[in-house]
Design an enzyme around this catalytic site. Structure first.
Site, PDB file in Angstrom:
ATOM      1  N   GLU A  50       1.328  -9.842  -1.774  1.00 34.84           N
ATOM      2  CA  GLU A  50       1.643 -10.097  -0.363  1.00 34.84           C
ATOM      3  C   GLU A  50       0.333 -10.116   0.409  1.00 34.84           C
ATOM      4  OE1 GLU A  50       6.160  -8.273   0.248  1.00 34.84           O
ATOM      5  OE2 GLU A  50       4.509  -7.446   1.402  1.00 34.84           O
ATOM      6  N   ASP A  61       3.126  -2.772  12.725  1.00 38.43           N
ATOM      7  CA  ASP A  61       2.159  -2.116  11.849  1.00 38.43           C
ATOM      8  C   ASP A  61       1.549  -0.869  12.465  1.00 38.43           C
ATOM      9  OD1 ASP A  61       1.947  -3.725   9.387  1.00 38.43           O
ATOM     10  OD2 ASP A  61       1.521  -5.337  10.819  1.00 38.43           O
TER      11      ASP A  61
END
Lengths: 270, 407
Positions: A50, A61
């Site tokens: 990824e 995040d």
């Protein structure tokens, strides 16, 4: 349409193994090392990669990936460069599936049609957009589907049954189950509590289930591997790579980081 | 694109079920927050039809906020501008000093109905933070306000006010350390504490249902103004002027007038050092469609799609996006959007203060500046209604610093 992702999970299932899926922010710690690091991750036992496309405002995040994104952007990393990295990686690795993970705006700016065309040509297999739930996927147009790139969807602990069903029908490649309510890199993983929601999710989805968020070492990876088809590790790996002083050092760190995780996962296979 | 019309031929501006205004708006949020937005939308659209909810909201607006706010004819300002009458909708007279309280009172009431015990908010100028801390104090709820470090410095008085009100102000040190980064951190908090937390967004941006909900709570400004204009001046204004950062005060004023085709609606963005420079915050005038903070709208970004740092003398306008309904009103041509520079806003700040004894917020000074310009191009029998969205007490320190005066 099947692609490298589907074939990867088929092979793993035959071997009774769980996919090890590392996440790295492309271009951190250095854009010139990105391709080498990807090869090192594969050597270290990764099944699928990824790649984080840096975005200035990564709301899902935590600080680790947020700062990695800021560093990468400061070094000039863009979606264009990410596709170039994939293209160069593919010259010597035609088999490892690659999923781009990020946010919508860089793709909006690149142009949805142009992106589908260029991502496919570069050798991208899946696209995971954190801020684009299934309800909004139509903004991407038909290009990705025609190019055989899977939309990788997220499922969270807050996802209702009704949505699970809809997501299950849409999902291609694999489903990414977010292990807890929170941001990447947080210390909130309760691996023991994953079995139940994953079992439930399997009723709605036929694709493999990968789990991410909060998996940071061999122990947590092994625990998750016992109930999932794939284990995603991001923040801990990004932290480990961030101190690298050269391409060789970054590659060594990548392999050293993954080795115990791979071993522990293989020992705990269900 | 055209504004749709309802059965009576009256134009309406309402989004679809997922909050899309044409190609704008929507729900661009992470999966973890989808349920929270759905739950919020369900609660909001249910309670906004509820007589008891509406009565409690109206009662709070009357007795806590101090509504209705008057419309004041600024005669000396009009004289200097020369031309159309300049009328001010005095949102600066509200409790806590700006229009922001209309929305926080509404959202806090909704939090109460939804049984959420904790309130979070983001703030730029600090007005929304203060308004959120105020309603949290009143309801005895825990309150955390995210604020960029740069803004904490330029709005020190508001930071102290929030602390006095019992809120925790969490400094945000990532990115540009301003409003957009405060939003990022508030979203991260909400993802983590989604079960017991109500996120009070302060502007008409974000994912559905926020743009509609914040607009509706602020639309009291336009509804009142419409009534007052007819009662006090026997005619609707010829033009509405309001500053636009995220755009809540502008939409609050504009929305009830959307069907009045003869009323021009003009949103004034922060042109900072000038629209030709890269030091401004005018997403509608100089940006392009993109996706930020949960909605598709005009954003300011670079060619790689990274959101750019913006600049405005006023913290409340210093934002690289804008509410999606404004994007829609711009594309349909129903509203116009213009830019006013820092310097022009400062001149208007002094003009209104000296001529009328009203100290406007630097945000609102942008609207005043454009209204003065526009008045000169209009006839004396015409009228411009300006949303004087906030008072300038919070900006006194900034103004002094800019002019090299130590207090």
């Amino acid at each position: 349409m099947t692609n490298r992702i589907d074939r990867c999970f088929e092979t793993l299932a035959e071997d009774g193994k769980t996919a090890l899926i590392p996440f790295v922010t492309v271009g951190d710690p250095h854009p010139d090392w990105a391709v080498d690091v990807m090869h090192a991750l594969v050597e270290g036992g990764s099944d699928l990669l990824e790649l984080g496309v840096p975005f200035s405002d990564p709301t899902a995040d935590g600080p680790v990936i947020q700062q990695a994104s800021e560093r990468a952007i400061a070094k000039g990393v863009s979606l264009c460069l990410v596709l170039d990295v994939v293209h160069r990686f593919r010259k010597t690795d035609a088999g490892t599936p690659i999923v781009l993970m990020g946010y919508l705006n860089p793709i909006e700016r690149y142009g949805y049609e142009a992106f589908a065309k260029d991502a496919s040509a570069a050798g991208v297999d899946g696209l995971l957009l954190v801020d684009c739930p299934p309800e909004e996927l139509s903004i991407l147009g038909d290009g990705l589907g025609q190019a055989g790139i899977h939309p990788i969807c997220l499922v969270a602990p807050t996802t209702t049954e009704e949505r699970m069903e809809r997501i299950g029908q849409l999902a291609g490649g694999y489903l990414y189950y977010v292990s807890f309510k929170g941001i990447t890199g947080a210390n909130r993983l309760d691996a023991a509590a994953l079995a139940k929601p994953l079992k439930n999710l399997r009723r709605h989805a036929s694709v493999p289930l990968a789990v991410g968020f909060g998996i940071k070492d061999a122990q947590s990876a092994a625990e998750v591997a016992a109930v999932a088809d794939g284990v995603v590790i991001g923040s801990a790996l990004v932290t480990s790579l961030s101190g690298a002083t050269s391409a060789a050092d970054a590659c060594e760190r990548a392999k050293a980081f993954l080795a115990p995780i791979r071993a522990a996962m293989d020992n705990s296979a269900p | 694109m055209k504004i749709e019309t309802d059965l009576t031929g009256r134009p309406v501006s309402e989004p679809d079920k997922l909050g899309h205004f044409g190609p704008y708006g929507g729900m661009y949020v992470s999966e973890t927050l989808m349920h929270a937005h759905e739950e919020l939308a369900e609660a909001y659209f249910r309670w906004r039809e509820d007589d008891e909810f509406i009565a409690r909201f109206d009662d709070d607006l009357a007795h806590y906020v101090g509504r209705p706010s008057p419309i004041y004819h600024a005669r000396r300002l009009t004289e200097v501008a020369g031309g159309a009458r300049i009328l001010l909708k005095r949102e600066d007279l509200n409790h806590t000093g700006a229009h922001k309280i209309n929305n926080t009172v509404g959202q806090a009431l909704l939090a109460e109905y939804m049984g959420k015990s904790r309130i979070i908010a983001e703030t730029g100028a600090g007005q929304h933070g203060v308004a959120s801390a105020t309603v949290a104090a009143r309801l005895g709820k825990e309150c955390v306000v995210y604020m960029g470090e740069v803004d904490i410095h330029r709005q020190a008085i508001n930071v102290f006010r929030m602390k006095l009100l019992g809120a925790e102000v969490r400094p945000v040190t990532s990115g540009s350390k301003t409003l957009k980064d405060a939003l990022n951190d508030a979203i991260r908090d909400w993802v983590t504490n989604v079960d017991d937390t109500f996120y009070i967004i302060g502007t008409v941006a974000g994912a559905h249902p926020y743009p509609v909900m914040v607009r509706d709570f602020n639309a009291i400004v336009g509804r009142e103004a419409r009534r007052q204009m007819v009662g006090q001046f026997e005619a609707l204004p010829d033009a509405l002027v309001a500053c636009v950062g995220g755009g809540s005060n502008a939409l609050g004023l504009f929305h009830p007038f959307i069907g009045d085709a003869d009323v021009r609606m003009i949103g004034v963005e922060a042109a900072g050092h000038g629209l030709h420079t890269d030091q401004h915050a005018a997403s509608l005038c100089a940006g392009r469609p993109g996706v930020l903070h949960g909605c598709r709208t005009y954003v300011m970004d670079d060619d790689a799609g990274q959101i750019e740092h913006t600049h405005s003398v006023s913290a409340g306008l210093d934002y690289p996006g804008v509410g999606p309904e404004h994007a829609w009103l711009k594309d349909t041509g129903r509203a116009e959007y213009v830019g006013v520079t820092d310097e022009e806003a400062m001149e208007a700040f002094h003009a209104l203060t000296r001529l009328e004894g009203i100290l406007p917020a630097l945000e609102s000074s942008h609207a005043v500046a454009y209204a003065m310009k526009l008045a000169g191009e209009m006839r004396p029998d015409q009228a411009i209604l300006v949303n004087l969205s906030g008072r300038g007490d919070k900006d006194v320190q900034t103004v002094a610093e800019l002019e090299g005066i130590s207090l």
